[in-house]
Design a protein around this motif. Structure first.
Motif, PDB file in Angstrom:
ATOM      1  N   THR A 154       0.828  -1.200   0.000  1.00  0.00           N
ATOM      2  CA  THR A 154       0.000   0.000   0.000  1.00  0.00           C
ATOM      3  C   THR A 154       0.868   1.257   0.000  1.00  0.00           C
ATOM      4  OG1 THR A 154      -1.664  -1.261   1.164  1.00  0.00           O
ATOM      5  CG2 THR A 154      -1.951   1.102   1.138  1.00  0.00           C
ATOM      6  N   VAL A 167      -2.094   2.778   5.231  1.00  0.00           N
ATOM      7  CA  VAL A 167      -1.015   1.821   5.445  1.00  0.00           C
ATOM      8  C   VAL A 167      -1.031   1.507   6.925  1.00  0.00           C
ATOM      9  CG1 VAL A 167       0.448   2.628   3.578  1.00  0.00           C
ATOM     10  CG2 VAL A 167       0.758   3.548   5.846  1.00  0.00           C
ATOM     11  N   ASN A 169       0.825  -0.958  10.241  1.00  0.00           N
ATOM     12  CA  ASN A 169       1.751  -1.960  10.723  1.00  0.00           C
ATOM     13  C   ASN A 169       0.935  -3.091  11.339  1.00  0.00           C
ATOM     14  OD1 ASN A 169       4.067  -3.168  11.372  1.00  0.00           O
ATOM     15  ND2 ASN A 169       4.759  -1.638  12.831  1.00  0.00           N
ATOM     16  N   MET A 254      11.946  -2.295   1.964  1.00  0.00           N
ATOM     17  CA  MET A 254      12.509  -2.138   3.320  1.00  0.00           C
ATOM     18  C   MET A 254      14.024  -2.253   3.245  1.00  0.00           C
ATOM     19  SD  MET A 254       9.693  -2.667   5.628  1.00  0.00           S
ATOM     20  CE  MET A 254       7.998  -3.026   5.225  1.00  0.00           C
ATOM     21  N   ASP A 256      16.084  -0.010   3.264  1.00  0.00           N
ATOM     22  CA  ASP A 256      16.708   0.897   4.249  1.00  0.00           C
ATOM     23  C   ASP A 256      17.011   0.164   5.557  1.00  0.00           C
ATOM     24  OD1 ASP A 256      13.693   2.626   5.380  1.00  0.00           O
ATOM     25  OD2 ASP A 256      13.919   0.680   4.446  1.00  0.00           O
ATOM     26  N   SER A 282      12.865   1.451  -1.137  1.00  0.00           N
ATOM     27  CA  SER A 282      12.332   1.839   0.164  1.00  0.00           C
ATOM     28  C   SER A 282      11.192   2.789  -0.125  1.00  0.00           C
ATOM     29  CB  SER A 282      13.396   2.526   1.005  1.00  0.00           C
ATOM     30  OG  SER A 282      12.744   3.254   2.012  1.00  0.00           O
ATOM     31  N   HIS A 284       9.505   4.340   1.865  1.00  0.00           N
ATOM     32  CA  HIS A 284       9.494   5.494   2.758  1.00  0.00           C
ATOM     33  C   HIS A 284      10.161   6.673   2.093  1.00  0.00           C
ATOM     34  CE1 HIS A 284       8.690   3.882   7.055  1.00  0.00           C
ATOM     35  NE2 HIS A 284       7.608   3.990   6.323  1.00  0.00           N
TER      36      HIS A 284
HETATM   37  P1  GDP Z   1       1.066  -3.704   3.023  1.00  0.00           P
HETATM   38  O1  GDP Z   1       0.420  -4.516   4.093  1.00  0.00           O
HETATM   39  O2  GDP Z   1       1.931  -4.554   2.155  1.00  0.00           O
HETATM   40  O3  GDP Z   1       0.120  -2.867   2.241  1.00  0.00           O
HETATM   41  O4  GDP Z   1       2.101  -2.746   3.779  1.00  0.00           O
HETATM   42  P2  GDP Z   1       1.980  -1.200   4.123  1.00  0.00           P
HETATM   43  O5  GDP Z   1       2.197  -0.377   2.924  1.00  0.00           O
HETATM   44  O6  GDP Z   1       0.733  -0.989   4.891  1.00  0.00           O
HETATM   45  O7  GDP Z   1       3.278  -1.017   5.030  1.00  0.00           O
HETATM   46  C1  GDP Z   1       3.471  -1.684   6.261  1.00  0.00           C
HETATM   47  C2  GDP Z   1       4.392  -0.879   7.145  1.00  0.00           C
HETATM   48  O8  GDP Z   1       5.716  -0.846   6.628  1.00  0.00           O
HETATM   49  C3  GDP Z   1       3.963   0.568   7.295  1.00  0.00           C
HETATM   50  O9  GDP Z   1       4.138   0.947   8.638  1.00  0.00           O
HETATM   51  C4  GDP Z   1       4.916   1.315   6.376  1.00  0.00           C
HETATM   52  O10 GDP Z   1       5.092   2.629   6.821  1.00  0.00           O
HETATM   53  C5  GDP Z   1       6.177   0.485   6.497  1.00  0.00           C
HETATM   54  N1  GDP Z   1       7.029   0.545   5.299  1.00  0.00           N
HETATM   55  C6  GDP Z   1       6.633   0.415   4.009  1.00  0.00           C
HETATM   56  N2  GDP Z   1       7.702   0.511   3.170  1.00  0.00           N
HETATM   57  C7  GDP Z   1       8.803   0.691   3.934  1.00  0.00           C
HETATM   58  C8  GDP Z   1      10.205   0.841   3.657  1.00  0.00           C
HETATM   59  O11 GDP Z   1      10.659   0.816   2.532  1.00  0.00           O
HETATM   60  N3  GDP Z   1      11.027   1.004   4.738  1.00  0.00           N
HETATM   61  C9  GDP Z   1      10.560   1.010   6.018  1.00  0.00           C
HETATM   62  N4  GDP Z   1      11.430   1.173   7.010  1.00  0.00           N
HETATM   63  N5  GDP Z   1       9.261   0.862   6.304  1.00  0.00           N
HETATM   64  C10 GDP Z   1       8.375   0.704   5.301  1.00  0.00           C
END
Ligand code: GDP
Ligand code: MG
Length: 843
Positions: A154, A167, A169, A254, A256, A282, A284
């Motif tokens: 997302t 989005v 966690n 991820m 990073d 990443s 983010h």
């Molecule tokens: P989904 O369940 O695959 O849709 O995942 P989300 O987009 O909701 O992301 C899950 C969590 O991972 C969120 O808290 C995001 O902010 C975090 N997140 C997503 N991409 C990255 C990244 O590249 N680096 C880091 N450190 N966190 C990320």
């Protein structure tokens, strides 16, 4: 913080037209090929027959309902089945014209001129015209985002398209597919954000849903988002996607965190081994997003197998399984009808895994019996030779493949700084056997304390603002119904609600913080056992906590619960969670009837009654109403992350928005209706209280008085209850009006002071009780008892209209919405009556 790349822009509403398929062309018509959909094996075969983008195709014979259809392409005659032609996207002359017309009106005339001018070569011009449109169409790529929960799908979706999807966690946030568009390097991407899945077996609804999307929606490219900090497990899904023979690009997301931790992996090498481009990203910071989309285009345009990064590999499952696959495949290949939809290798693997959905699909084929016999034989052999059932053996083989690929790609997890180490450390404390609960209770206490204490300040300001507005309008308008409607009806009604906005936002801020940081998942984990005792799941816990703010967003938050049964029951018991709208009436009644030292206790007792009843009802519902077994599912514990302020701000606001919407809609309307019922029929000479009594609402109150005789509620209290059906906040303001010609009770939000108006109200109610024939000595006690019964009734009865509407929307039927309305009111009546009657025995 993510800054959006300039190249990607949001373009909604475009590409809405239905894409034309070759099967729709009639005999004698022509078209130009845009692209071939479907899995790789099918595409390869079709492309080898000459169905290449930009080529002109003519229908020689297309009889309705008659297979196959004859086509002419590049001078050859070929025949295809309807179902195959359905997977070839084309542009016809007519469609090309429509498209162009839709593009720019004036351009059309110039094209028409061109076509007419070139009359010596009309056919060529026509072809070129179609080819141009086909090329434009070809530049629209349908992309599906697939990956494990919480890998960042997302985030990518939002980043690329500029959308604001949630989005989190916390798993299960994405429950259905969302779509948006993005543009890059002259291509348009239709992005679909699919639910997170760990695998593509037929176990959970999400997995089936994703599979269905992949087969039926035939995306051109799949972006497989991978949480690189958990590489091995994430690649498992990748291997299953490879089985489906899907064109794919992997985002090693991820990155990073992985770098911080000091992991090493040769992404290029890994991509080569899997035959899929792998791009470190990443979402983010936006790192790698451009390259990712660049690779999507490349994969889309590149011929399969030209480069090791763009090829279809077969995961080697070891020779026993592979023999079995080959054997089953041979029989599947004889079935022409399924080959264009599915890769036979994929189906064979799924059959060996004893996948129920595929078995069902196969069982409809004419040769079903033979195929299944061969499957059973093969499975038997695998079992003999590996000692495992074929399902486990396939899984082991896939992990073996991944393990091997990772070693070859020099994968090493870093020792520098392990984010999981931190997580493990925190988990050891936070979910500790003895420490866990005290920490949890402390945080919940902190949350409510902050909500009510900090919230008081902005509340006072808003309160003053609303009062000022009412007075200003009051002073500047002529007397009459319009003024009364505006000041008493609209400003009074909505104003009584808007004061709670700060509290709600603070509460939601805490909840969002806990969710985004990963704490909520632990809280749910700890509550899981308790929740199971209630017949629910740990995930029900979060919506229930949110219910203390406002039931409406809480109902929506139940979407995170995968089990339909738990979800439904959670919605049904949510109204027992005392939302902040009930506060003003609590404050008013408690302030009136209870001595200052007992007030907090009485207030807490109301919350407790709600919770206890929620537990009891939930047990009853899971036992008698919503039966069935709960499917077990994993409670993921994502690593702790410090959430970004932007994300928290957005999530807090999204939840608060629901509350504001409710205010602008239902509460506004309800306030106006209640006001009308109070104001009409109108007689100027009456005092306000007399006016109320003879108004429609007063008449209603009198009419229903007998219903509430067991609770000893008189008509004035009943009127408050009727008014509260719209929104419970309205109970307080209505009562204020009825009892003391003073409607400022609703604005009261603190019960710490013994204000004069409370003693006045107290007096009024006690007098009413005396007048109804109760002996004066016990009137005081009876009044207090009545008051507490009234509070219980207000706590439990009919949740507001907005909540009922939300339940209807989320369950998709009126049945459960009406059931909730009915049972809560019935329960409220019974409990409050019991309380009063039993209480009377002691007076
Ligand atoms: P989904 O369940 O695959 O849709 O995942 P989300 O987009 O909701 O992301 C899950 C969590 O991972 C969120 O808290 C995001 O902010 C975090 N997140 C997503 N991409 C990255 C990244 O590249 N680096 C880091 N450190 N966190 C990320
Ligand atoms: Mg998501």
């Amino acid at each position: 913080m993510a800054t959006r790349l300039p190249f990607i822009s949001c373009i909604f509403a475009k590409n809405k037209q239905n894409k034309m398929k070759l099967s729709a062309l009639k005999t004698g018509e022509k078209g130009v090929i845009v692209k071939v959909l479907g899995h790789g094996g099918f595409r390869k075969r079709i492309i080898e027959m000459g169905f290449i983008k930009g080529k002109e195709i003519e229908v020689l014979l297309n009889a309705p309902l008659k297979d196959p259809v004859k086509y002419k392409i590049m001078g050859y005659e070929v025949s295809l089945r309807h179902s195959e032609a359905d997977l070839i996207e084309i542009v016809s002359l007519e469609e090309a014209k429509n498209l162009r017309a839709a593009d720019v009106e004036e351009k059309l005339s110039c094209i028409e001129d061109n076509i007419n001018d070139a009359d010596e070569k009309p056919l060529q011009a026509e072809h070129q015209f179609m080819a141009e449109e086909a090329d434009k169409r070809h530049r629209i790529i349908n992309v599906a985002l697939v990956g494990n929960p919480n890998c960042g799908k997302t985030s990518l979706f939002n980043y690329a398209s500029g959308s604001h999807e949630r989005v989190g966690n916390y798993s299960g946030v994405t429950v259905d597919a969302k779509t948006a568009h993005a543009e890059f390097e002259g291509y348009t991407f239709n992005l679909v954000d699919l639910p997170g899945t760990y695998s593509l077996s037929a176990y959970s609804p999400e997995e089936l849903y994703v599979r269905k999307q992949l087969v039926e929606k035939t995306p051109d490219i799949v972006i497989n988002v991978i949480d690189t900090s958990n590489l091995e497990r994430n690649l498992y899904l990748t291997t299953q996607l490879i089985d489906m023979h899907i064109r794919m690009v992997c985002a090693l997301n991820m990155y990073d965190e992985v770098e911080k931790r000091g992991d090493i992996v040769n992404a290029d090498k890994l991509g080569e081994l899997f035959g899929i481009p792998m791009v470190p990203t990443s979402f983010h910071s936006g790192m790698g997003v451009e390259e990712l989309f660049h690779e999507v285009i490349k994969t889309y345009e590149m011929q399969e197998g030209v480069d090791p990064h763009y090829r279809h590999i077969h995961i080697n499952h070891g020779h026993e399984i592979e023999n079995g696959i080959a054997d089953i495949q041979e029989h599947l290949k004889a079935e022409d009808n399924l080959r264009h939809r599915y890769s036979t290798r994929y189906l064979a693997i799924k059959l060996l895994e004893k996948d129920r959905e595929v078995e069902q699909y196969i069982s409809q084929l004419p040769d079903a019996e033979e195929i299944l016999t061969h499957r059973n034989e093969a499975a038997e052999r695998v079992k003999e030779e590996t000692g495992d059932d074929s399902e486990t053996a396939i899984m082991d083989a896939k992990y073996g493949f991944i393990h091997g690929a990772l070693s070859e790609a020099a994968y090493e997890t870093g020792k520098k700084k392990d984010t999981y180490q931190m997580t493990h450390l925190l988990d050891a404390i936070i979910t500790h056997k003895y420490l866990g609960f005290p920490i949890f209770l402390f945080l919940i206490w902190l949350m409510f304390e902050a909500t009510f204490v900090l919230g008081q300040y902005p509340m006072d300001w808003i309160d003053a603002g609303v009062a000022w507005l009412g007075e200003t309008i009051s002073a500047n308008m002529a007397e009459g119904p319009i003024k009364a409607l505006l000041v008493d009806g609209i400003i009074g009604g909505v104003g009584a609600v808007i004061v709670f906005l700060p509290q709600i936002l603070i509460l939601y801020f805490f909840i969002s913080f806990m969710e985004d940081s990963g704490y909520m998942a632990r809280a749910a984990f700890m509550m899981d056992r308790l929740m199971h005792k209630m017949g629910l799941h740990g995930k029900s816990f979060i919506p229930l906590i949110m219910g203390f703010g406002c039931n409406v967003p809480a109902i929506m938050a139940t979407r995170t619960i995968e089990s339909r049964r738990s979800r439904l029951v959670t919605m049904l018991i949510l109204p027992m969670m005392s939302c902040s709208a009930r506060l003003p009436i609590y404050i008013m009644i408690i302030g009136t009837f209870f001595a200052i030292q007992y007030r907090s206790l009485v207030m807490a007792s109301l919350y407790a009654i709600g919770i206890v009843l929620a537990i009891i009802m939930s047990k009853l519902f899971t036992k008698f109403v919503v039966k069935g077994e709960d499917t077990p599912f994993v409670m993921e514990l994502p690593p702790y992350r410090f959430p970004t302020w932007k994300a928290i701000g957005r999530h807090t606001w999204e939840k608060g928005k629901q509350y504001l919407k409710k205010m602008g809609g239902i509460i506004l309307v309800a306030s106006i209706i209640v006001w009308c019922l109070e104001y009409f029929p109108h007689q100027d000479k009456l005092s306000r209280m007399q006016q109320e009594e003879q108004s429609y609402i007063g008449q209603i109150g009198h009419a229903i008085e007998p219903i509430f005789s067991p609770q000893n509620f008189n008509w004035k209290l009943d009127v408050g209850l009727v008014a509260g059906v719209g929104a419970k906040e309205i109970v307080a303001s209505t009562m204020g009006v009825l009892y003391s010609d003073d409607d400022s009770f609703a604005d009261d939000d603190s019960y710490s002071g013994d204000s004069e108006k409370y003693s006045k109200l107290h007096q009024h109610i006690v007098n009413d009780i005396k007048n109804s024939g109760t002996s004066p000595e016990i009137a005081e006690s009876v009044a207090s008892l009545t008051a507490y019964s009234y509070l219980i009734f207000v706590l439990l009865y009919f949740p507001c209209l907005a909540t009922i509407a939300a339940i209807k929307a989320e369950t998709g039927s009126w049945k459960w919405a009406l059931f909730t309305a009915g049972y809560t009111t019935g329960l409220a009546w019974i409990i409050s009556a019991l309380f009063f009657q039993i209480g009377m025995l002691f007076i």
